[in-house]
Motif scaffolding. Sequence first.
Motif, PDB file in Angstrom:
ATOM      1  N   ILE A 213       0.837  -1.207   0.000  1.00  0.00           N
ATOM      2  CA  ILE A 213       0.000   0.000   0.000  1.00  0.00           C
ATOM      3  C   ILE A 213       0.868   1.252   0.000  1.00  0.00           C
ATOM      4  N   GLY A 214       2.003   1.195   0.723  1.00  0.00           N
ATOM      5  CA  GLY A 214       2.904   2.330   0.736  1.00  0.00           C
ATOM      6  C   GLY A 214       3.485   2.638  -0.637  1.00  0.00           C
ATOM      7  N   GLY A 219       3.511   6.147  -5.208  1.00  0.00           N
ATOM      8  CA  GLY A 219       3.357   6.437  -6.631  1.00  0.00           C
ATOM      9  C   GLY A 219       2.299   7.492  -6.871  1.00  0.00           C
ATOM     10  N   LEU A 220       1.210   7.437  -6.087  1.00  0.00           N
ATOM     11  CA  LEU A 220       0.152   8.434  -6.233  1.00  0.00           C
ATOM     12  C   LEU A 220       0.648   9.823  -5.853  1.00  0.00           C
ATOM     13  N   VAL A 221       1.422   9.901  -4.775  1.00  0.00           N
ATOM     14  CA  VAL A 221       1.965  11.190  -4.338  1.00  0.00           C
ATOM     15  C   VAL A 221       2.896  11.758  -5.400  1.00  0.00           C
ATOM     16  N   LEU A 222       3.727  10.886  -5.988  1.00  0.00           N
ATOM     17  CA  LEU A 222       4.620  11.342  -7.048  1.00  0.00           C
ATOM     18  C   LEU A 222       3.831  11.797  -8.271  1.00  0.00           C
ATOM     19  N   ALA A 223       2.754  11.056  -8.580  1.00  0.00           N
ATOM     20  CA  ALA A 223       1.923  11.435  -9.730  1.00  0.00           C
ATOM     21  C   ALA A 223       1.270  12.791  -9.520  1.00  0.00           C
ATOM     22  N   THR A 228       0.082  18.988  -1.686  1.00  0.00           N
ATOM     23  CA  THR A 228      -0.508  18.852  -0.353  1.00  0.00           C
ATOM     24  C   THR A 228      -1.622  17.821  -0.346  1.00  0.00           C
ATOM     25  N   ILE A 229      -2.397  17.778  -1.426  1.00  0.00           N
ATOM     26  CA  ILE A 229      -3.491  16.816  -1.519  1.00  0.00           C
ATOM     27  C   ILE A 229      -2.946  15.389  -1.488  1.00  0.00           C
ATOM     28  N   GLY A 230      -1.887  15.152  -2.255  1.00  0.00           N
ATOM     29  CA  GLY A 230      -1.291  13.819  -2.287  1.00  0.00           C
ATOM     30  C   GLY A 230      -0.757  13.408  -0.930  1.00  0.00           C
ATOM     31  N   LEU A 231      -0.065  14.314  -0.258  1.00  0.00           N
ATOM     32  CA  LEU A 231       0.476  14.016   1.062  1.00  0.00           C
ATOM     33  C   LEU A 231      -0.639  13.777   2.076  1.00  0.00           C
ATOM     34  N   VAL A 237      -4.649   7.400   4.342  1.00  0.00           N
ATOM     35  CA  VAL A 237      -4.566   5.960   4.105  1.00  0.00           C
ATOM     36  C   VAL A 237      -3.691   5.296   5.161  1.00  0.00           C
ATOM     37  N   SER A 238      -2.559   5.903   5.482  1.00  0.00           N
ATOM     38  CA  SER A 238      -1.671   5.341   6.514  1.00  0.00           C
ATOM     39  C   SER A 238      -2.376   5.272   7.859  1.00  0.00           C
ATOM     40  N   GLY A 239      -3.133   6.324   8.171  1.00  0.00           N
ATOM     41  CA  GLY A 239      -3.875   6.329   9.427  1.00  0.00           C
ATOM     42  C   GLY A 239      -4.948   5.259   9.477  1.00  0.00           C
TER      43      GLY A 239
END
Length: 273
Positions: A213-214, A219-223, A228-231, A237-239
């Motif tokens: 999942i990480g 990959g989504l954050v990089l995309a 800020t939205i990606g982070l 998701v991590s939470g």
Amino acid sequence: MTFDMNRAWRGAMDMFSANREVLLIVAGIFFFLPQLLASIVLPDMSGAMANPEDSQAMIAMLTQIYTNYWWLFLIVVLAQGIGFLGMIALLRDSSKPTVGEALMAGLKALLPYILASIIMSVIFMMVFVLIVGVLSITGIPALAALGMAIALAAFFYLGVRFSLLTAVMAIENILNPVGALRRSWTLTKGHSVRLLLFYALILVAYLVISLVIGLVMGGLVLALGGSTIGLFLNAVVSGLIGAAATSLFATLLASIHHQLSGPSTQAIGSTFD
């Protein structure tokens, strides 16, 4: 009685299914929200982590963060302690407490749990000093390395023997720190190897799922260009993963405790009412 890993897993799944809604609500309030708050409030450390060779800069940033945000870490730790103890209290077989009663039980057990954790830390430190310190005095590197290996094995052993501390406090309501540690030691006697293997399997499964999942979220954050939205989505998701894993682990500890301690007197009596 021999600890049965399959029985413990099935018991945990049954508990989780029967109490899924309340467990996830408690996990959301006491784990997901504090972690999300911390991810929003704490400064971004990606710059320091991107250059792990510069250990001094990383240590300086970590020191500054802990100095400036100690209150936040304290809130998160206390909230998670109350929430975790409360979740296990919800799984008592002798009585079915309400969410409020379970959280109150978690609050009452928090200070004894902290004291028990301090006692455990002292025990771990004494074991480390006795084993590693004595063998390091010889000045022989091989013996010093052997001491580290023995100390690590001792840490695993002690960790397993004390692993039912939260379950003993939340389920049996044993709030004397020494008494709770002694009770966990008694319950796990003769089951250390099987329990260690069971915990290891659960940990490996969790790490694999988290890694997959990480990678996807990374990959989504990089995309999204590190926006800020990606982070924020990554933090959410991590939470959620952490909250779900905590709920599952609480049921696992309760299931192990039920198996090794047997049904309570109240639970046996209720079957004949």
